[in-house]
Design a protein around this motif. Structure first.
Motif, PDB file in Angstrom:
ATOM      1  N   GLN A 238      29.153  43.659  32.335  1.00  0.00           N
ATOM      2  CA  GLN A 238      30.472  43.637  31.699  1.00  0.00           C
ATOM      3  C   GLN A 238      31.424  42.763  32.498  1.00  0.00           C
ATOM      4  N   GLU A 239      32.039  41.814  31.829  1.00  0.00           N
ATOM      5  CA  GLU A 239      33.062  40.981  32.454  1.00  0.00           C
ATOM      6  C   GLU A 239      34.413  41.374  31.875  1.00  0.00           C
ATOM      7  N   ASP A 240      35.318  41.794  32.735  1.00  0.00           N
ATOM      8  CA  ASP A 240      36.680  42.148  32.329  1.00  0.00           C
ATOM      9  C   ASP A 240      37.623  41.041  32.763  1.00  0.00           C
ATOM     10  N   HIS A 241      38.353  40.490  31.797  1.00  0.00           N
ATOM     11  CA  HIS A 241      39.321  39.423  32.075  1.00  0.00           C
ATOM     12  C   HIS A 241      40.551  39.748  31.240  1.00  0.00           C
ATOM     13  N   GLU A 242      41.410  40.582  31.810  1.00  0.00           N
ATOM     14  CA  GLU A 242      42.513  41.160  31.055  1.00  0.00           C
ATOM     15  C   GLU A 242      43.833  40.990  31.795  1.00  0.00           C
TER      16      GLU A 242
END
Length: 295
Positions: free
Chosen positions: A19-23
């Motif tokens: 999972q890549e989170d870019h928020e």
């Protein structure tokens, strides 16, 4: 039900989840899940809570969080007040030890892996000399598919299980006896504290937020977190003070006021009780480290 149970989406075509989170900011509710979580912070900073541990996170940090261990990465206020897309960035993988199978895990060569599994129940901070290597492998993992992905995961676990550069975070113990109501109540308390620690906070105010009497709240918080609310608040304040001391653009007196202490002597005393050194000694230590890097 568990404390804010978090469902990790996984298809039938994969044995573990990337999972890549870019928020604007990370998911900020205290939560837990049965999967082990390995997270590399790429961008942004803030506070991390793992079990009863409270600390800071910054770019480059890597955390291994065991199954059903309550945790949250809460970005600093600036990520909520001055939002721009993509400020908070991390790479995570989620897997379960049982994925490897009982026969595989019972092999004598896997003894260190089983020790790592046990250690992960407290949450671990990955440090040098292996941190940089593990960070490279996590990034590499996201470029792989199929069996190659499994091979890279095993390589990461091999490095982690054969090295002592792992700092336990939470106290030992079982954290799975929280229920959903506990989770929501503690998440509200944590969020409130992280937003308001810079000002005077009374126990009555926090108890009102939790819909409890002050005495009941103090007993409740100590039972659930193994520390008093006053100690929790102090750790949040000192954690932010450590970050400000590294920036070197505010005086120690200014930092004391910035993080919610009403006088310098109290700040110095509390800082020393948490960090075992004074704010002045801490700042000098950081300056010496920077001098070494620049040489």
């Amino acid at each position: 039900m568990k404390i804010l149970p978090f469902k990790i989406p996984k298809t039938s075509q994969e044995s573990f989840r990337l999972q890549e989170d870019h928020e604007v900011h990370f998911y900020d509710n205290l939560h837990q899940h049965p999967e082990i979580q390995l997270t590399l912070i790429l961008e942004s900073d803030g506070k991390v809570i793992v079990g009863d541990f409270i600390g800071a996170f910054k770019p480059g940090d890597i955390f291994l969080i065991g199954p059903n261990l309550p945790h949250v990465f809460r970005n600093d206020r600036k990520y909520y007040e001055h939002q721009r897309e993509g400020q908070a960035h991390s790479l995570s993988l989620f897997f379960e030890w049982k994925t490897f199978g009982e026969t595989f895990l019972s092999m004598p060569e896997m003894a260190h892996l089983n020790e790592l599994a046990k250690s992960s129940e407290r949450g671990l901070l990955i440090q040098e000399p292996i941190k940089s290597r593990v960070a490279q492998l996590i990034k590499h993992l996201f470029k792989k598919t199929g069996m190659d992905r499994i091979i890279v995961l095993l390589k990461i676990l091999s490095i982690l299980s054969s090295n002592k550069s792992l700092e336990p975070l939470a106290s030992s113990g079982v954290y799975s006896d929280f229920d959903e109501q506990d989770g929501r109540k503690l998440a509200d308390i944590y969020r409130f504290t992280m937003n308001e620690f810079h000002r005077k906070i009374s126990l009555d105010e926090v108890a009102y937020l939790a819909h409890m009497t002050t005495n009941s709240f103090c007993r409740y918080f100590k039972k659930r977190t193994r520390k008093s609310y006053v100690d929790f608040l102090t750790e949040i304040r000192i954690g932010h003070a450590r970050k400000l001391l590294q920036q070197n653009d505010l005086s120690i007196s200014q930092i004391s006021m910035e993080v919610g202490f009403n006088n310098l002597s109290n700040f110095n005393r509390k800082f020393r009780s948490v960090c075992s050194i004074t704010p002045t000694e801490f700042r000098k230590l950081q300056e010496n480290k920077m001098d070494v890097v620049l040489r």
